[in-house]
Design an enzyme around this catalytic site. Structure first.
Site, short mmCIF file in Angstrom:
data_model
loop_
_atom_site.label_atom_id
_atom_site.label_comp_id
_atom_site.label_asym_id
_atom_site.label_seq_id
_atom_site.Cartn_x
_atom_site.Cartn_y
_atom_site.Cartn_z
N ASP A 152 -1.08 -6.02 -0.23
CA ASP A 152 -1.51 -5.38 1.02
C ASP A 152 -3.02 -5.16 1.03
O ASP A 152 -3.59 -4.64 0.06
CB ASP A 152 -0.85 -4.00 1.16
N GLU A 176 8.91 -4.11 10.71
CA GLU A 176 9.39 -2.84 10.16
C GLU A 176 9.94 -1.93 11.25
O GLU A 176 9.29 -1.68 12.27
CB GLU A 176 8.23 -2.14 9.42
N ASP A 229 0.84 -1.20 0.00
CA ASP A 229 0.00 0.00 0.00
C ASP A 229 0.88 1.26 0.00
O ASP A 229 0.38 2.38 -0.04
CB ASP A 229 -1.00 0.00 1.16
N SER A 230 2.22 1.05 -0.01
CA SER A 230 3.14 2.17 -0.25
C SER A 230 2.90 2.74 -1.64
O SER A 230 3.41 3.82 -1.96
CB SER A 230 4.59 1.71 -0.10
N LYS A 244 -1.36 -9.31 2.76
CA LYS A 244 -0.65 -8.87 3.97
C LYS A 244 -1.52 -7.86 4.69
O LYS A 244 -2.23 -7.07 4.05
CB LYS A 244 0.70 -8.23 3.60
N GLU A 270 -1.68 -5.36 8.57
CA GLU A 270 -0.90 -4.82 9.69
C GLU A 270 -1.57 -5.07 11.04
O GLU A 270 -2.80 -4.94 11.14
CB GLU A 270 -0.71 -3.31 9.49
O1 KIV Z 1 3.54 -1.12 1.68
C1 KIV Z 1 4.72 -1.50 1.72
O2 KIV Z 1 5.53 -1.22 0.82
C2 KIV Z 1 5.14 -2.30 2.86
C3 KIV Z 1 6.61 -2.55 3.02
C4 KIV Z 1 7.28 -1.36 3.56
C5 KIV Z 1 6.87 -3.75 3.83
O3 KIV Z 1 4.34 -2.69 3.65
#
Ligand code: KIV
Length: 271
Positions: free
Chosen positions: A90, A189, A51-52, A120, A122
């Site tokens: 994510d 992280e 989600d980056s 994934k 959090e």
């Molecule tokens: O969204 C992302 O890129 C991440 C990484 C920093 C692990 O969760």
């Protein structure tokens, strides 16, 4: 008859075996087809459609605004290009917190519409029920502890997490919960290297670090950061393998110069 070379897919099982034999796992983010196609020709083990994307693709300040539909768009583009690596996507903010039925529905949409290999999310204890429900559908789940950017408004800052004993204790407890519940791996992280090493020793599933030191089972970086496209983000843990910002900037300036001076197109570049 064309002979097709069969590519052996990286699965969650393969990652587990890698941990057992001490082989490090290399993971990077990707968000689009063209870049994913290049990465597909490397030996990368896991591609994270993170989600980056909210930051590096859309220019938002945080990861919170990106939507499930947008994540699905990015993930579909990446999956189309990837033949070997495990693609993990994510679950965006708001797609799973506090409502396990919604979490399952979001995860099913990702798996069905993108063809990815897992999701994934959090958090630890707070999202246990969501993870359990997603797992009932046979969807592999990767956890994410330590600095969890979707909670930035709770933390208030992106500094190193779990430096205090109480937070470190909770992180260890959460890692055990994620393992027991059935996650196939955990991202840690921006936490002290010593704590990450302890978690990696105690937990049987692979631990992938970002700013968590060397004593973990693998590393992940945001592609745009390690390629030097993003310039303004320079945490200590980031190793830049290239300065694509300068390369792209230089190429664009040269193009502009060639257009303005009538150097481009030349005789051979026209019909
Ligand atoms: O969204 C992302 O890129 C991440 C990484 C920093 C692990 O969760």
């Amino acid at each position: 008859m064309a002979i097709q070379k069969k590519v052996k897919r990286v699965t969650t099982h393969v990652l587990n075996e890698m941990k057992l034999r001490g082989e490090k796992i290399a993971m990077l983010t990707a968000y689009d087809y063209s870049i994913a196609k290049i990465i597909n020709r490397t030996d990368i083990d896991v591609i994270l459609v993170g989600d980056s994307a909210s930051n590096v693709m859309a220019g938002h300040e945080t990861t919170l605004p990106i939507t499930l539909n947008e994540m699905i768009y990015h993930a579909t583009s990446v999956v189309r290009a990837v033949k070997r690596a495990l693609v993990v996507v994510d679950l965006p903010f708001g797609a799973y917190q506090g409502n396990s039925k919604k979490a399952l529905a979001s995860a099913i949409r990702i798996m069905k519409e993108t063809g990815a290999g897992g999701v994934k999310l959090e958090g630890g204890k707070e999202v246990k029920e969501s993870i359990e429900r997603i797992l009932t559908a046979g969807i592999p789940v990767m956890g994410h502890l330590g600095l969890t950017p979707q909670s930035i408004h709770k933390f208030g800052t992106y500094v190193v997490r779990a430096q205090e004993e109480s937070e470190a204790k909770k992180l260890i407890e959460d890692a055990h919960i994620l393992e027991e519940v059935g996650c196939f791996a955990i991202v840690l992280e921006k936490i002290p290297a010593k704590l990450a090493a302890q978690v990696t020793k105690e937990i049987k599933i692979p631990i992938i670090g970002i700013g968590a030191g060397i004593h973990v089972d693998g590393q992940v970086l945001v592609l745009h950061d390690m390629l030097g496209i993003t310039q303004e983000f320079s945490p200590r843990f980031l190793r830049r393998y290239h300065n694509l910002y300068l390369e792209i900037h230089g190429a664009v300036q040269n193009y502009i110069k060639d257009v303005k001076t009538l150097d481009f197109p030349n005789e051979k570049e026209q019909y």
